[in-house]
Write a protein that holds these residues in place. Structure first.
Motif, PDB file in Angstrom:
ATOM      1  N   SER A  48      17.325  16.601  -3.068  1.00  0.00           N
ATOM      2  CA  SER A  48      16.381  16.286  -2.000  1.00  0.00           C
ATOM      3  C   SER A  48      15.050  17.002  -2.179  1.00  0.00           C
ATOM      4  N   VAL A  49      15.103  18.288  -2.565  1.00  0.00           N
ATOM      5  CA  VAL A  49      13.860  19.045  -2.709  1.00  0.00           C
ATOM      6  C   VAL A  49      13.028  18.524  -3.875  1.00  0.00           C
ATOM      7  N   VAL A  50      13.704  18.177  -4.969  1.00  0.00           N
ATOM      8  CA  VAL A  50      12.970  17.615  -6.107  1.00  0.00           C
ATOM      9  C   VAL A  50      12.284  16.316  -5.680  1.00  0.00           C
ATOM     10  N   LEU A  51      13.047  15.464  -4.965  1.00  0.00           N
ATOM     11  CA  LEU A  51      12.495  14.216  -4.449  1.00  0.00           C
ATOM     12  C   LEU A  51      11.291  14.472  -3.545  1.00  0.00           C
ATOM     13  N   LEU A  52      11.478  15.491  -2.682  1.00  0.00           N
ATOM     14  CA  LEU A  52      10.464  15.814  -1.690  1.00  0.00           C
ATOM     15  C   LEU A  52       9.172  16.285  -2.349  1.00  0.00           C
ATOM     16  N   ALA A  53       9.296  17.197  -3.321  1.00  0.00           N
ATOM     17  CA  ALA A  53       8.114  17.710  -4.004  1.00  0.00           C
ATOM     18  C   ALA A  53       7.402  16.579  -4.742  1.00  0.00           C
ATOM     19  N   ALA A  54       8.207  15.696  -5.373  1.00  0.00           N
ATOM     20  CA  ALA A  54       7.629  14.553  -6.076  1.00  0.00           C
ATOM     21  C   ALA A  54       6.887  13.655  -5.082  1.00  0.00           C
ATOM     22  N   PHE A  55       7.499  13.470  -3.933  1.00  0.00           N
ATOM     23  CA  PHE A  55       6.947  12.648  -2.859  1.00  0.00           C
ATOM     24  C   PHE A  55       5.602  13.207  -2.395  1.00  0.00           C
ATOM     25  N   VAL A  56       5.540  14.535  -2.207  1.00  0.00           N
ATOM     26  CA  VAL A  56       4.300  15.158  -1.760  1.00  0.00           C
ATOM     27  C   VAL A  56       3.216  15.021  -2.825  1.00  0.00           C
ATOM     28  N   PHE A  57       3.588  15.265  -4.085  1.00  0.00           N
ATOM     29  CA  PHE A  57       2.609  15.164  -5.167  1.00  0.00           C
ATOM     30  C   PHE A  57       2.113  13.742  -5.324  1.00  0.00           C
ATOM     31  N   ALA A  58       3.049  12.782  -5.234  1.00  0.00           N
ATOM     32  CA  ALA A  58       2.692  11.396  -5.505  1.00  0.00           C
ATOM     33  C   ALA A  58       1.871  10.784  -4.381  1.00  0.00           C
ATOM     34  N   SER A  59       2.280  11.008  -3.140  1.00  0.00           N
ATOM     35  CA  SER A  59       1.622  10.245  -2.085  1.00  0.00           C
ATOM     36  C   SER A  59       0.663  11.051  -1.228  1.00  0.00           C
ATOM     37  N   GLY A  60       0.919  12.345  -1.061  1.00  0.00           N
ATOM     38  CA  GLY A  60       0.022  13.120  -0.216  1.00  0.00           C
ATOM     39  C   GLY A  60       0.124  12.713   1.226  1.00  0.00           C
ATOM     40  N   VAL A  61      -0.649  13.372   2.067  1.00  0.00           N
ATOM     41  CA  VAL A  61      -0.473  13.158   3.500  1.00  0.00           C
ATOM     42  C   VAL A  61      -1.037  11.814   3.946  1.00  0.00           C
ATOM     43  N   ARG A  62      -1.887  11.211   3.120  1.00  0.00           N
ATOM     44  CA  ARG A  62      -2.501   9.944   3.531  1.00  0.00           C
ATOM     45  C   ARG A  62      -1.478   8.845   3.711  1.00  0.00           C
ATOM     46  N   ALA A  63      -0.475   8.859   2.837  1.00  0.00           N
ATOM     47  CA  ALA A  63       0.521   7.798   2.885  1.00  0.00           C
ATOM     48  C   ALA A  63       1.521   8.010   4.005  1.00  0.00           C
ATOM     49  N   VAL A  64       1.610   9.260   4.456  1.00  0.00           N
ATOM     50  CA  VAL A  64       2.668   9.617   5.399  1.00  0.00           C
ATOM     51  C   VAL A  64       2.623   8.801   6.675  1.00  0.00           C
ATOM     52  N   ALA A  65       1.424   8.514   7.176  1.00  0.00           N
ATOM     53  CA  ALA A  65       1.300   7.793   8.440  1.00  0.00           C
ATOM     54  C   ALA A  65       1.972   6.429   8.366  1.00  0.00           C
ATOM     55  N   TRP A  66       1.768   5.738   7.233  1.00  0.00           N
ATOM     56  CA  TRP A  66       2.374   4.408   7.119  1.00  0.00           C
ATOM     57  C   TRP A  66       3.882   4.493   6.968  1.00  0.00           C
ATOM     58  N   ILE A  67       4.342   5.483   6.224  1.00  0.00           N
ATOM     59  CA  ILE A  67       5.782   5.629   6.078  1.00  0.00           C
ATOM     60  C   ILE A  67       6.407   5.921   7.436  1.00  0.00           C
ATOM     61  N   SER A  68       5.661   6.660   8.268  1.00  0.00           N
ATOM     62  CA  SER A  68       6.248   7.010   9.554  1.00  0.00           C
ATOM     63  C   SER A  68       6.405   5.786  10.451  1.00  0.00           C
ATOM     64  N   VAL A  69       5.671   4.699  10.174  1.00  0.00           N
ATOM     65  CA  VAL A  69       5.901   3.463  10.923  1.00  0.00           C
ATOM     66  C   VAL A  69       7.302   2.943  10.634  1.00  0.00           C
ATOM     67  N   LEU A  70       7.651   2.885   9.349  1.00  0.00           N
ATOM     68  CA  LEU A  70       8.983   2.425   8.952  1.00  0.00           C
ATOM     69  C   LEU A  70      10.054   3.343   9.532  1.00  0.00           C
ATOM     70  N   LYS A  71       9.808   4.640   9.411  1.00  0.00           N
ATOM     71  CA  LYS A  71      10.755   5.641   9.878  1.00  0.00           C
ATOM     72  C   LYS A  71      10.969   5.543  11.392  1.00  0.00           C
ATOM     73  N   ASP A  72       9.877   5.441  12.140  1.00  0.00           N
ATOM     74  CA  ASP A  72       9.992   5.370  13.599  1.00  0.00           C
ATOM     75  C   ASP A  72      10.746   4.114  14.023  1.00  0.00           C
ATOM     76  N   PHE A  73      10.412   3.001  13.381  1.00  0.00           N
ATOM     77  CA  PHE A  73      11.059   1.735  13.709  1.00  0.00           C
ATOM     78  C   PHE A  73      12.569   1.822  13.471  1.00  0.00           C
ATOM     79  N   LEU A  74      12.955   2.255  12.262  1.00  0.00           N
ATOM     80  CA  LEU A  74      14.371   2.355  11.927  1.00  0.00           C
ATOM     81  C   LEU A  74      15.107   3.328  12.844  1.00  0.00           C
ATOM     82  N   MET A  75      14.424   4.441  13.134  1.00  0.00           N
ATOM     83  CA  MET A  75      15.053   5.507  13.895  1.00  0.00           C
ATOM     84  C   MET A  75      15.371   5.064  15.322  1.00  0.00           C
ATOM     85  N   VAL A  76      14.419   4.361  15.955  1.00  0.00           N
ATOM     86  CA  VAL A  76      14.646   3.929  17.334  1.00  0.00           C
ATOM     87  C   VAL A  76      15.738   2.870  17.379  1.00  0.00           C
TER      88      VAL A  76
END
Lengths: 475, 74
Positions: free
Chosen positions: A166-194
């Protein structure tokens, strides 16, 4: 395909989809996470509901709250109260912080202390405490990811290897996408979560008892003490509840990553309106409580309460659905984790290292240092996660014990003319020291009181007392 | 830096949820009577989430009305 292969494949597909969405949507545009949570942007009512409610589902509330409902019982209710009251407090301080931020062009929490109290050392101390409290919070997310992969693989992948992956994935995720992408991913996450929360919050009591009411009736009959405080614990009674709710609701607006985001709001009024509406979304957290309470009688005897939600989902639903819940949960850990990693790495490089030790550093060098810190901070959190067996809720409470110590400095700085820098600085150091000492020596709760709250009270007393003895700090 | 203080009325409105969901815990932390199938303490807190929003909406009205008045005076 075996059930474990199915659920792991679904999780991987959801995480992959999240990363892909992040790449497609956020690559070249500056997208601040706060833009999702404040202000009207013409979303439909349903989408808006999903987004706002989804924001409340973090690994902490999702696995941690259900875990505590399962293993501790009644004391878990503090979560509903602290989120609600935290927004009440934010009503009275965030618009003011925003105004100060606009006036002085502030970007981070350290900036606020620097401008208000004119002390580089106080600002640096705030920064050190800020980065330190983010680490248990990050550890929480990594532990959560480990649990998800472990349970979804039907115990074939152990907790430790799962966390390393998970941590390797996470670090790769941070390096690859940065915080800019996070907002859009959180749309998917929020939708699925609810969607997942409604499905399991209503579905699981229904499958095992025929409804939520009958489930509580059965639990009240079999384990009546579990549903009130101190529940299944020895010392989490009403004193603990009051002190913890006060501590954590004061801390809710003090997170370094949230504090910085306050400055990006369009107006102070938006923050105030947000404080009126946000408590309502906390109602949906009750769904997660239902799952934890159902698990008490259905899957008794789990070694770790944090496993309760996924274990009962695994037992009640087909493997693919376990994968959906696990995938949503994984995104729920990865989204905040990447924000936490980026915030702490940037704080360290920009607000601590450069002003204190290397004023000549260029912006490029700061960015490089921040990137190196991503690896260091992920590594420290992974080490802590693999070497401790603390529950998810306890980890968050540990972070809160630290982050709430900023509260006196912020409130007094905003509203009290007499406040002085030495008073606030001494109060904060003592508060942090007391909270850390009591917690690390296993004296939390301290005679029934939450350790962080004891620190916060002393912090306030010293800040006020010493301010009266020293000349006021004018900004 | 000290900024404009919130009005006393708004602060009192903000205090209500603290009294109801925090300080009075000993009074409502029990299972019976169950409400809509939920234990009393859980139902109490869920109800107060809604009532907290209502209190803060009133506080919002108080604060915006005051700001408007201040704006006219200037």
């Amino acid at each position: 395909m075996s059930p474990s292969a199915i659920s792991l494949a679904v999780i991987l597909a959801i995480v992959g989809l999240g990363v892909a969405i992040g790449f497609l949507a956020g690559v070249r545009r500056k997208m601040n996470l706060e833009q999702w949570t404040v202000g009207g942007r013409g979303f439909g009512t349903l989408l808006m509901f999903l987004l706002m409610a989804g924001e409340l589902y973090t690994t902490f509330s999702f696995l941690g709250a259900s875990g505590w409902a399962y293993s501790r019982g009644g004391p878990t209710l503090y979560i509903l109260a602290y989120i609600t009251l935290g927004y009440v407090i934010s009503f009275f301080i965030l618009p003011q912080i925003w105004e100060v931020g606009r006036k002085y062009q502030l970007q981070t929490q350290s900036d606020f202390f620097n401008v208000r109290y004119g002390s580089k050392h106080l600002a640096a101390f705030v920064c050190v405490v800020g980065v330190t409290v983010l680490i248990p919070y990050l550890q929480l997310q990594i532990t959560g990811l480990g649990i998800i992969v472990n349970v979804a693989s039907f115990d074939r992948v152990g907790r430790t290897p799962a966390m390393v992956i998970s941590v390797v994935l996470l670090a790769a995720f941070v390096f690859a996408s940065g915080v800019r992408a996070v907002a859009w991913i959180s749309v998917l996450k929020d939708f699925l979560m609810v969607v997942a929360a409604f499905a399991i919050g209503i579905g699981i009591p229904y499958i095992h008892y025929g409804g939520i009411g009958p489930m509580f009736a059965a639990l009240a009959q079999a384990r009546p003490a579990h549903l009130t405080m101190p529940g299944a614990t020895a010392n989490l009674g009403h004193t603990w509840y009051i002190s913890t709710v006060l501590l954590t609701s004061a801390g809710l607006s003090m997170w370094p990553h949230g504090f910085g985001a306050t400055f990006t709001a369009k107006s102070g009024d938006i923050l105030r309106r947000n404080a009126v509406v946000m408590p309502l979304y906390a109602v949906t957290l009750a769904l997660i409580f239902f799952v934890g309470f159902t698990a008490v009688l259905v899957v008794p005897g789990l070694s770790d309460g944090d496993l309760a939600l996924l274990t009962i989902v695994r037992q009640s639903f087909p493997a693919w659905f376990l994968g959906v819940v696990g995938g949503a949960g994984a995104l729920t850990a990865m989204v905040p984790a990447s924000i936490l990693i980026l915030t702490s790495a940037t704080l360290f490089a920009k607000n601590l290292w450069r002003p204190m030790f290397a004023p000549a550093m260029t912006d490029d060098q700061v960015a490089k240092l921040a990137r190196a810190m991503v690896v260091v901070i992920s590594g420290i959190s992974l080490y802590l996660a693999t070497h401790s067996s603390t529950t998810l809720v306890s980890l968050l409470l540990l972070s809160y014990a630290g982050v709430s110590q900023f509260f006196p400095g912020v409130v007094l700085g905003l509203y009290w003319k007499r406040v002085s820098m030495p008073g606030v600085f001494a109060g904060m150091i003592t508060g942090v020291a007391i909270a850390a000492f009591l917690t690390l020596t296993h004296r939390d709760p301290f005679f029934g009181w939450s350790a962080g709250f004891v620190g916060l009270c002393v912090n306030f007393l010293i800040a006020i007392g010493l301010s009266l003895l020293t000349p006021a700090t004018q900004d | 830096m000290p900024v404009k203080k919130p009005s006393l009325l708004a602060l009192l409105l903000g205090l209500i949820p603290f009294v109801a969901t925090c300080f009075t815990v000993a009074l409502w932390d029990r299972v019976d009577p169950m409400i809509l199938g939920l234990p009393f303490n859980l139902a109490w807190l869920l109800g107060w989430i809604g009532l907290t929003s209502l209190c803060m909406w009133a506080a919002y009205r108080v604060e915006t009305a005051r700001e408007k008045k201040d704006g006219e005076r200037r």
